[in-house]
Design a protein around this motif. Sequence first.
Motif, PDB file in Angstrom:
ATOM      1  N   ASN A 122     -10.543  -9.336   7.634  1.00 60.52           N
ATOM      2  CA  ASN A 122     -10.136  -9.193   6.236  1.00 60.52           C
ATOM      3  C   ASN A 122     -11.371  -9.053   5.342  1.00 60.52           C
ATOM      4  N   PRO A 138      -8.711 -14.110  -1.270  1.00 59.90           N
ATOM      5  CA  PRO A 138      -8.039 -13.177  -2.191  1.00 59.90           C
ATOM      6  C   PRO A 138      -7.683 -13.775  -3.549  1.00 59.90           C
ATOM      7  N   VAL A 159      -6.227  -8.002   2.411  1.00 62.47           N
ATOM      8  CA  VAL A 159      -6.098  -7.178   1.208  1.00 62.47           C
ATOM      9  C   VAL A 159      -7.375  -6.380   1.009  1.00 62.47           C
ATOM     10  N   ARG A 191      -2.137  -4.417   1.451  1.00 59.63           N
ATOM     11  CA  ARG A 191      -2.056  -5.876   1.340  1.00 59.63           C
ATOM     12  C   ARG A 191      -1.028  -6.368   2.351  1.00 59.63           C
ATOM     13  N   ARG A 220      -0.702   0.146  -1.829  1.00 61.51           N
ATOM     14  CA  ARG A 220      -0.825   0.221  -3.284  1.00 61.51           C
ATOM     15  C   ARG A 220      -0.123   1.472  -3.803  1.00 61.51           C
ATOM     16  N   ILE A 233      -1.871 -14.666   1.779  1.00 63.88           N
ATOM     17  CA  ILE A 233      -2.389 -13.298   1.775  1.00 63.88           C
ATOM     18  C   ILE A 233      -3.415 -13.203   2.907  1.00 63.88           C
ATOM     19  N   LYS A 266      -8.021  -7.575  -6.764  1.00 65.18           N
ATOM     20  CA  LYS A 266      -7.593  -6.873  -5.548  1.00 65.18           C
ATOM     21  C   LYS A 266      -6.084  -7.015  -5.327  1.00 65.18           C
ATOM     22  N   VAL A 267      -5.520  -8.095  -5.870  1.00 59.61           N
ATOM     23  CA  VAL A 267      -4.118  -8.415  -5.621  1.00 59.61           C
ATOM     24  C   VAL A 267      -3.197  -7.819  -6.679  1.00 59.61           C
ATOM     25  N   TRP A 299       2.651  -2.479  -5.856  1.00 61.49           N
ATOM     26  CA  TRP A 299       2.604  -2.294  -4.414  1.00 61.49           C
ATOM     27  C   TRP A 299       3.969  -1.833  -3.906  1.00 61.49           C
TER      28      TRP A 299
END
Length: 282
Positions: free
Chosen positions: A130, A135, A257, A262, A276, A254, A141-142, A146
């Motif tokens: 990862n 995360p 990601v 993700r 994404r 998570i 990034k989250v 999505w």
Amino acid sequence: MNVGLIFITKAQRKQTWFAPMSHAFISNKLIHTSTHPPHLFPRLSTSKQNIKPHTLISTIHPMVTTNRFSPGFITKVADNNAGLVGEDTLSHLKSQLLQQLQGINRGIFRVASSKKYDIEALVKLLESHNPTPDPTLNLEKVGGCWKLVYSSITILGSQRTMLGLRDFITLGEFFLTIDIQKSKAVNVIKFNARGLKLLNGKLTIEASFEIASKSRVDICYDNSTITLDQLMNVFRKNYDLLIGIFNPEGWLEIIYVDDTMRIGRDDKGNLFIFQRSEQDTV
């Protein structure tokens, strides 16, 4: 066209949505030298110069799709060659994963056990490398929109019949929009009813989240709405069942990601893979 909103409170919610095997024997067959007496068989060289880690890692990818090794074995080999796994390798693994997901309708209506095995193997390999190990400390990034491409949650048997998902109702895209500023998450499940002149509708589930650790968030159901009124009439009798399946309340880990993918696993052991999306669904 009569568009209606039906609000469902927290009182109606249900909590549902959002090992590896040892291969010591196989590993031994790969790297151990012969145990026969030297007068019968010549001794094999164990010089490190004869072992090429990049060759070993490059042979892992086809192994995943041919269902030869468990996720634990693949991950162990990759860990031993961690320095060799870069962006190109991750891109290749993600490409393989998306290839595995083709033609299974996000896994909603059953997936063959061999296919699940291959998906889990690739997920574990990605998880072990990862690029964003913390995360929740990198929420940029989250956040954003999505699209769900795989879930281990399934709707089978009587549930599928009761919701009209065999012939009458068709599931469309699943989207999740995360607002990191407001600590809000909005799930949108689109569908249409064939008997209603292909009218499009959607189920929207809103939730709040709190950071629980460097990789985990706690999720609390807020409310849900469904449009159109005609579709609400279809689901009214089994609406609790519908909400129960897609309710995200609980916690979510998570496990991978990056900028385009993700992957998460919830407190019920369900796996979710997202890509994404630039689409605004809220």
